[in-house]
Design a protein around this motif. Structure first.
Motif, PDB file in Angstrom:
ATOM      1  N   GLU A   1       0.782  -1.239   0.000  1.00 26.63           N
ATOM      2  CA  GLU A   1       0.000   0.000   0.000  1.00 26.63           C
ATOM      3  C   GLU A   1       0.814   1.291   0.000  1.00 26.63           C
ATOM      4  OE1 GLU A   1      -3.474  -0.044  -0.337  1.00 26.63           O
ATOM      5  OE2 GLU A   1      -3.137  -2.169  -0.646  1.00 26.63           O
ATOM      6  N   SER A   2       2.048   1.267  -0.480  1.00 28.25           N
ATOM      7  CA  SER A   2       2.801   2.516  -0.618  1.00 28.25           C
ATOM      8  C   SER A   2       2.198   3.325  -1.755  1.00 28.25           C
ATOM      9  CB  SER A   2       4.279   2.244  -0.919  1.00 28.25           C
ATOM     10  OG  SER A   2       4.923   1.729   0.218  1.00 28.25           O
ATOM     11  N   GLU A   3       2.124   4.650  -1.560  1.00 28.16           N
ATOM     12  CA  GLU A   3       1.609   5.559  -2.581  1.00 28.16           C
ATOM     13  C   GLU A   3       2.646   6.625  -2.874  1.00 28.16           C
ATOM     14  OE1 GLU A   3      -2.417   7.066  -2.020  1.00 28.16           O
ATOM     15  OE2 GLU A   3      -2.631   5.558  -0.441  1.00 28.16           O
ATOM     16  N   PHE A   4       2.727   7.014  -4.143  1.00 32.08           N
ATOM     17  CA  PHE A   4       3.727   7.970  -4.605  1.00 32.08           C
ATOM     18  C   PHE A   4       3.043   9.098  -5.369  1.00 32.08           C
ATOM     19  CE2 PHE A   4       5.489   3.732  -4.320  1.00 32.08           C
ATOM     20  CZ  PHE A   4       6.644   3.931  -3.582  1.00 32.08           C
ATOM     21  N   ASP A   5       3.399  10.334  -5.064  1.00 37.43           N
ATOM     22  CA  ASP A   5       2.785  11.521  -5.665  1.00 37.43           C
ATOM     23  C   ASP A   5       3.382  11.780  -7.048  1.00 37.43           C
ATOM     24  OD1 ASP A   5       1.870  14.067  -6.367  1.00 37.43           O
ATOM     25  OD2 ASP A   5       2.062  14.829  -4.326  1.00 37.43           O
ATOM     26  N   ILE A   6       2.561  11.663  -8.065  1.00 40.80           N
ATOM     27  CA  ILE A   6       2.993  11.864  -9.446  1.00 40.80           C
ATOM     28  C   ILE A   6       3.464  13.301  -9.681  1.00 40.80           C
ATOM     29  CG2 ILE A   6       2.189  11.937 -11.848  1.00 40.80           C
ATOM     30  CD1 ILE A   6       0.211   9.704 -11.045  1.00 40.80           C
ATOM     31  N   ALA A   7       2.775  14.253  -9.084  1.00 38.54           N
ATOM     32  CA  ALA A   7       3.067  15.669  -9.320  1.00 38.54           C
ATOM     33  C   ALA A   7       4.210  16.208  -8.467  1.00 38.54           C
ATOM     34  CB  ALA A   7       1.819  16.504  -9.083  1.00 38.54           C
ATOM     35  N   ASP A   8       4.711  15.395  -7.528  1.00 44.06           N
ATOM     36  CA  ASP A   8       5.805  15.844  -6.667  1.00 44.06           C
ATOM     37  C   ASP A   8       6.999  14.900  -6.774  1.00 44.06           C
ATOM     38  OD1 ASP A   8       7.286  17.330  -4.896  1.00 44.06           O
ATOM     39  OD2 ASP A   8       6.056  16.882  -3.144  1.00 44.06           O
ATOM     40  N   LYS A   9       7.387  14.613  -8.002  1.00 45.41           N
ATOM     41  CA  LYS A   9       8.569  13.819  -8.343  1.00 45.41           C
ATOM     42  C   LYS A   9       8.619  12.463  -7.629  1.00 45.41           C
ATOM     43  CE  LYS A   9      13.242  14.629  -9.850  1.00 45.41           C
ATOM     44  NZ  LYS A   9      14.493  15.258  -9.560  1.00 45.41           N
ATOM     45  N   GLY A  10       7.461  11.810  -7.539  1.00 45.39           N
ATOM     46  CA  GLY A  10       7.396  10.459  -6.982  1.00 45.39           C
ATOM     47  C   GLY A  10       7.536  10.370  -5.475  1.00 45.39           C
ATOM     48  N   LYS A  11       7.259  11.460  -4.767  1.00 49.92           N
ATOM     49  CA  LYS A  11       7.378  11.504  -3.302  1.00 49.92           C
ATOM     50  C   LYS A  11       6.432  10.501  -2.648  1.00 49.92           C
ATOM     51  CE  LYS A  11       6.526  14.675   0.508  1.00 49.92           C
ATOM     52  NZ  LYS A  11       6.081  16.038   0.839  1.00 49.92           N
ATOM     53  N   VAL A  12       6.899   9.848  -1.583  1.00 48.75           N
ATOM     54  CA  VAL A  12       6.068   8.920  -0.817  1.00 48.75           C
ATOM     55  C   VAL A  12       5.022   9.721  -0.046  1.00 48.75           C
ATOM     56  CG1 VAL A  12       6.019   7.181   1.006  1.00 48.75           C
ATOM     57  CG2 VAL A  12       7.987   7.298  -0.532  1.00 48.75           C
ATOM     58  N   VAL A  13       3.753   9.355  -0.212  1.00 49.76           N
ATOM     59  CA  VAL A  13       2.687  10.019   0.538  1.00 49.76           C
ATOM     60  C   VAL A  13       1.996   9.071   1.517  1.00 49.76           C
ATOM     61  CG1 VAL A  13       2.249  11.841  -1.135  1.00 49.76           C
ATOM     62  CG2 VAL A  13       1.024   9.678  -1.339  1.00 49.76           C
ATOM     63  N   HIS A  14       2.259   7.767   1.397  1.00 47.34           N
ATOM     64  CA  HIS A  14       1.659   6.798   2.313  1.00 47.34           C
ATOM     65  C   HIS A  14       2.400   5.472   2.185  1.00 47.34           C
ATOM     66  CE1 HIS A  14      -1.356   4.716   4.666  1.00 47.34           C
ATOM     67  NE2 HIS A  14      -1.354   3.768   3.739  1.00 47.34           N
ATOM     68  N   GLY A  15       2.452   4.739   3.281  1.00 50.07           N
ATOM     69  CA  GLY A  15       2.966   3.379   3.250  1.00 50.07           C
ATOM     70  C   GLY A  15       4.363   3.239   3.805  1.00 50.07           C
ATOM     71  N   PRO A  16       4.876   2.029   3.723  1.00 52.81           N
ATOM     72  CA  PRO A  16       6.185   1.761   4.306  1.00 52.81           C
ATOM     73  C   PRO A  16       7.375   2.226   3.459  1.00 52.81           C
ATOM     74  CG  PRO A  16       5.284  -0.249   3.377  1.00 52.81           C
ATOM     75  CD  PRO A  16       4.208   0.805   3.277  1.00 52.81           C
ATOM     76  N   ALA A  17       7.165   2.546   2.201  1.00 53.50           N
ATOM     77  CA  ALA A  17       8.289   3.011   1.373  1.00 53.50           C
ATOM     78  C   ALA A  17       8.888   4.273   1.999  1.00 53.50           C
ATOM     79  CB  ALA A  17       7.833   3.295  -0.050  1.00 53.50           C
ATOM     80  N   GLN A  18      10.206   4.385   1.958  1.00 55.76           N
ATOM     81  CA  GLN A  18      10.907   5.536   2.533  1.00 55.76           C
ATOM     82  C   GLN A  18      11.503   6.458   1.474  1.00 55.76           C
ATOM     83  OE1 GLN A  18      11.101   6.162   6.027  1.00 55.76           O
ATOM     84  NE2 GLN A  18       9.472   4.646   5.833  1.00 55.76           N
ATOM     85  N   ARG A  19      11.670   5.956   0.260  1.00 59.98           N
ATOM     86  CA  ARG A  19      12.252   6.761  -0.825  1.00 59.98           C
ATOM     87  C   ARG A  19      11.240   6.971  -1.929  1.00 59.98           C
ATOM     88  NH1 ARG A  19      15.600   4.373  -3.974  1.00 59.98           N
ATOM     89  NH2 ARG A  19      15.236   2.290  -3.209  1.00 59.98           N
ATOM     90  N   ARG A  20      11.358   8.116  -2.590  1.00 57.95           N
ATOM     91  CA  ARG A  20      10.494   8.410  -3.734  1.00 57.95           C
ATOM     92  C   ARG A  20      10.857   7.491  -4.901  1.00 57.95           C
ATOM     93  NH1 ARG A  20      10.266  14.101  -4.767  1.00 57.95           N
ATOM     94  NH2 ARG A  20      10.775  14.482  -2.633  1.00 57.95           N
ATOM     95  N   LEU A  21       9.948   7.362  -5.848  1.00 56.86           N
ATOM     96  CA  LEU A  21      10.235   6.596  -7.061  1.00 56.86           C
ATOM     97  C   LEU A  21      11.265   7.343  -7.903  1.00 56.86           C
ATOM     98  CD1 LEU A  21       6.669   5.554  -8.270  1.00 56.86           C
ATOM     99  CD2 LEU A  21       8.402   4.070  -7.249  1.00 56.86           C
ATOM    100  N   ALA A  22      12.146   6.610  -8.525  1.00 60.38           N
ATOM    101  CA  ALA A  22      13.094   7.216  -9.460  1.00 60.38           C
ATOM    102  C   ALA A  22      12.322   7.646 -10.708  1.00 60.38           C
ATOM    103  CB  ALA A  22      14.182   6.215  -9.831  1.00 60.38           C
ATOM    104  N   ASN A  23      12.664   8.802 -11.234  1.00 62.00           N
ATOM    105  CA  ASN A  23      11.996   9.274 -12.448  1.00 62.00           C
ATOM    106  C   ASN A  23      12.990   9.366 -13.600  1.00 62.00           C
ATOM    107  OD1 ASN A  23      12.989  11.896 -11.107  1.00 62.00           O
ATOM    108  ND2 ASN A  23      12.472  12.515 -13.175  1.00 62.00           N
ATOM    109  N   LEU A  24      12.436   9.410 -14.797  1.00 60.62           N
ATOM    110  CA  LEU A  24      13.228   9.625 -16.003  1.00 60.62           C
ATOM    111  C   LEU A  24      12.904  11.005 -16.557  1.00 60.62           C
ATOM    112  CD1 LEU A  24      12.864   6.251 -17.928  1.00 60.62           C
ATOM    113  CD2 LEU A  24      14.987   7.252 -17.084  1.00 60.62           C
ATOM    114  N   PRO A  25      13.911  11.829 -16.825  1.00 57.62           N
ATOM    115  CA  PRO A  25      13.637  13.114 -17.474  1.00 57.62           C
ATOM    116  C   PRO A  25      13.248  12.876 -18.932  1.00 57.62           C
ATOM    117  CG  PRO A  25      15.999  12.786 -17.219  1.00 57.62           C
ATOM    118  CD  PRO A  25      15.325  11.643 -16.527  1.00 57.62           C
ATOM    119  N   LEU A  26      12.344  13.710 -19.429  1.00 63.93           N
ATOM    120  CA  LEU A  26      11.833  13.547 -20.790  1.00 63.93           C
ATOM    121  C   LEU A  26      12.148  14.752 -21.662  1.00 63.93           C
ATOM    122  CD1 LEU A  26       8.294  12.158 -19.892  1.00 63.93           C
ATOM    123  CD2 LEU A  26      10.330  10.844 -20.526  1.00 63.93           C
TER     124      LEU A  26
END
Length: 89
Positions: free
Chosen positions: A42-67
Protein backbone atom coordinates in the motif's frame (compact mmCIF):
# COMPACT_ATOMS: atom_id res chain seq x y z
CA UNK A 1 2.96 19.96 -10.48
CA UNK A 2 5.98 20.95 -8.38
CA UNK A 3 8.77 22.98 -9.97
CA UNK A 4 11.14 20.03 -9.50
CA UNK A 5 8.74 17.76 -11.39
CA UNK A 6 8.22 20.30 -14.19
CA UNK A 7 11.99 20.29 -14.83
CA UNK A 8 11.93 16.59 -15.78
CA UNK A 9 8.47 16.45 -17.39
CA UNK A 10 7.50 17.17 -20.94
CA UNK A 11 4.24 18.99 -21.52
CA UNK A 12 2.79 17.60 -18.26
CA UNK A 13 3.95 14.03 -18.97
CA UNK A 14 6.16 12.31 -16.39
CA UNK A 15 7.92 8.93 -16.29
CA UNK A 16 8.72 6.91 -13.16
CA UNK A 17 10.18 3.52 -12.37
CA UNK A 18 7.42 0.94 -11.87
CA UNK A 19 9.37 -0.82 -9.11
CA UNK A 20 8.48 0.09 -5.52
CA UNK A 21 11.27 1.46 -3.36
CA UNK A 22 10.04 -0.50 -0.33
CA UNK A 23 10.27 -4.15 -1.34
CA UNK A 24 10.77 -4.13 -5.11
CA UNK A 25 7.16 -5.04 -5.95
CA UNK A 26 5.60 -3.69 -9.16
CA UNK A 27 3.81 -0.36 -8.88
CA UNK A 28 0.71 -1.29 -10.85
CA UNK A 29 -2.15 0.93 -9.80
CA UNK A 30 -3.39 4.37 -8.96
CA UNK A 31 -5.19 5.30 -5.74
CA UNK A 32 -6.48 8.47 -7.40
CA UNK A 33 -5.42 10.57 -10.42
CA UNK A 34 -2.45 11.96 -8.48
CA UNK A 35 -0.84 8.93 -6.82
CA UNK A 36 0.73 5.72 -8.05
CA UNK A 37 0.06 2.67 -5.87
CA UNK A 38 2.09 -0.39 -4.97
CA UNK A 39 -0.60 -2.93 -4.00
CA UNK A 40 1.82 -5.23 -2.12
CA UNK A 41 2.15 -3.01 0.97
CA UNK A 42 0.00 0.00 0.00
CA UNK A 43 2.80 2.52 -0.62
CA UNK A 44 1.61 5.56 -2.58
CA UNK A 45 3.73 7.97 -4.60
CA UNK A 46 2.78 11.52 -5.67
CA UNK A 47 2.99 11.86 -9.45
CA UNK A 48 3.07 15.67 -9.32
CA UNK A 49 5.81 15.84 -6.67
CA UNK A 50 8.57 13.82 -8.34
CA UNK A 51 7.40 10.46 -6.98
CA UNK A 52 7.38 11.50 -3.30
CA UNK A 53 6.07 8.92 -0.82
CA UNK A 54 2.69 10.02 0.54
CA UNK A 55 1.66 6.80 2.31
CA UNK A 56 2.97 3.38 3.25
CA UNK A 57 6.19 1.76 4.31
CA UNK A 58 8.29 3.01 1.37
CA UNK A 59 10.91 5.54 2.53
CA UNK A 60 12.25 6.76 -0.82
CA UNK A 61 10.49 8.41 -3.73
CA UNK A 62 10.24 6.60 -7.06
CA UNK A 63 13.09 7.22 -9.46
CA UNK A 64 12.00 9.27 -12.45
CA UNK A 65 13.23 9.62 -16.00
CA UNK A 66 13.64 13.11 -17.47
CA UNK A 67 11.83 13.55 -20.79
CA UNK A 68 12.35 15.58 -23.98
CA UNK A 69 11.03 15.55 -27.53
CA UNK A 70 12.79 14.86 -30.77
CA UNK A 71 10.52 15.60 -33.70
CA UNK A 72 7.20 13.96 -32.88
CA UNK A 73 8.65 11.46 -30.38
CA UNK A 74 8.93 11.75 -26.61
CA UNK A 75 12.40 10.56 -25.59
CA UNK A 76 14.30 9.86 -22.38
CA UNK A 77 16.59 12.84 -21.71
CA UNK A 78 18.89 11.24 -19.12
CA UNK A 79 19.32 8.48 -16.54
CA UNK A 80 16.94 7.61 -13.71
CA UNK A 81 17.08 10.16 -10.88
CA UNK A 82 17.96 7.59 -8.24
CA UNK A 83 18.15 3.95 -7.23
CA UNK A 84 15.48 1.81 -8.87
CA UNK A 85 13.48 -0.46 -6.58
CA UNK A 86 14.19 -1.59 -3.05
CA UNK A 87 17.26 -0.33 -1.25
CA UNK A 88 19.91 -2.98 -0.85
CA UNK A 89 22.51 -3.06 1.88
Amino acid sequence: MSDETREVAWNGIVAYSAICTHNGCPVTGMRNPHTLLCPCHESEFDIADKGKVVHGPAQRRLANLPLKTTGDAIMVAGPFSGIIGAQTK
